[in-house]
Design a protein around this motif. Structure first.
Motif: not given
Length: 383
Positions: A1-9, A79-81
């Motif tokens: 599994m792969h992670i992308q972290y995002l944030h908005w302001n 994103r999962f493998e």
């Protein structure tokens, strides 16, 4: 599994970490009601992830790593493998429709290889207790189910849930994760101190309690809290929730917080159902114990990940808006306690809710909680 972290302001729009190598299958997001209700944040996420499922809700504060924010939207793209993801959703018209909605959602997602469910629900119209009962009745008590009820800070006007569309009120969403490689670990703890004798709920209807040991519950709270604190209820009552359990099932101990007061009837309305005949006991805040309880939830979740994990690990923290209000500036302590137990290799995101969904360690059966920290860790096992 792969992670992308995002944030908005509002100052810089969306910012994220390293891009995923492949398109995301699932995006989770949490934000304030005001930040989400225009639908613009969802549309921006859809532009960034045109092929992924996008699910999120309004919150009473967003958790990202070690921080809490009220004016940002936080998100993770996954994103999962070797894991498949499916969604189901329902519109809940009234509290009386909650169990049926849970049953319909569970039927849509039930399958032999279903490994876990994560649920986000409207926090005001839905009866979270009945929603969970409906889900459990279809998938059974052994399937791990976690999640939470959307929040609207302390306004209690309306809450929002989005599932592959702009977030709206009255929505319930569930994410099903499938496959033998998927790992779904969870923890759940409160840390409240009990005081006073146990009492029998001698008269109740749904979430409204009219009598404890034959006495109006507001009279009992007034005696223990004093006139000044009782006059400030239900706000002051957040610091004095009630633990309930059935003597036939002593492992099922659930915390319920005061939601409303009827001063004429001397009755109290709690955030979820309190069955007539159950045993109840008052609780009060001890900041060190609350932080330790949050750490215990993190320890339970981390210890359940016995396998060697391939790729990233994500922890979804769902805590109660009432806990945040009671702890005030010490709310950071519970996030620090969870982080210490999970370790630096786990990405953390989450929100403050109107109700938390998770199986307690003692019973292992999914329940709706109040005033509780719940931690869900998702990952994939090594091949």
């Amino acid at each position: 599994m792969h992670i992308q972290y995002l944030h908005w302001n509002a100052a810089h729009g969306w910012r994220g970490a390293n891009a995923l190598r492949e398109p995301a299958q699932l995006v989770l997001y949490f934000g304030s009601r005001e930040g989400l209700e225009s639908g613009e944040r969802y549309r921006e996420l859809r532009g960034l992830y045109p092929d992924g499922h996008i699910v999120g809700c309004s919150a009473g504060g967003q958790i990202h790593g070690d921080d809490i924010s009220d004016d940002e939207v936080v998100a993770v793209a996954l994103r999962f493998e070797r894991t498949q993801v499916r969604l189901a959703s329902e519109i809940v018209a009234s509290r009386d429709d909650s169990r049926a909605c849970g049953e319909r959602i569970a039927r849509q997602l039930a399958a032999p290889d279903l490994a876990g469910l994560f649920v986000l629900s409207d926090g005001l119209v839905a009866n979270g207790n009945e929603l969970v009962a409906g889900i459990n009745g279809i998938v059974g008590p052994d399937l791990p189910v976690t999640g939470g009820l959307a929040a609207d800070a302390t306004k209690f006007e309306h809450t929002l849930v989005g599932v592959d569309g702009e977030p709206v009120p009255n929505r319930i969403a569930a994410i099903g994760f499938y496959g033998a490689s998927f790992r779904f670990a969870h923890g759940c703890a409160g840390g409240w101190d009990v005081f006073g004798p146990s009492r029998k709920v001698t008269r109740s209807e749904g979430s409204v309690v009219m009598q404890l040991d034959g006495e109006p519950p507001l009279d009992l709270y007034t005696r223990y809290l004093g006139e000044e604190e009782a006059a400030a209820m239900p706000g002051s009552g957040l610091a004095f929730p009630m633990r309930i359990h059935d003597e036939a099932e002593p492992d099922r101990q659930i915390v319920r917080s005061v939601f409303a007061v009827d001063r004429n009837a001397r009755s109290l309305t709690f955030a979820a159902d309190i069955p007539e005949g159950c045993t109840a006991q008052l609780m009060r805040a001890n900041f060190d114990s609350l932080a330790a309880g949050a750490g215990e939830a993190g320890r339970q979740a981390r210890s359940a990940l016995a396998d060697e994990i391939a790729g990233d690990k994500l922890a979804i923290l769902v805590s109660c808006t009432g806990r945040r209000r009671v702890m005030g500036q010490r709310t950071q302590d519970e996030l620090d306690a969870v982080a210490a137990e999970l370790g630096d290799d786990v990405v953390r995101i989450g929100f403050y809710s109107y109700g938390e969904i998770a199986p307690p360690a003692a019973s292992g059966r999914c329940e709706l909680h109040n005033q509780t920290m719940t931690v869900t860790v998702i990952a994939e096992a090594a091949a």
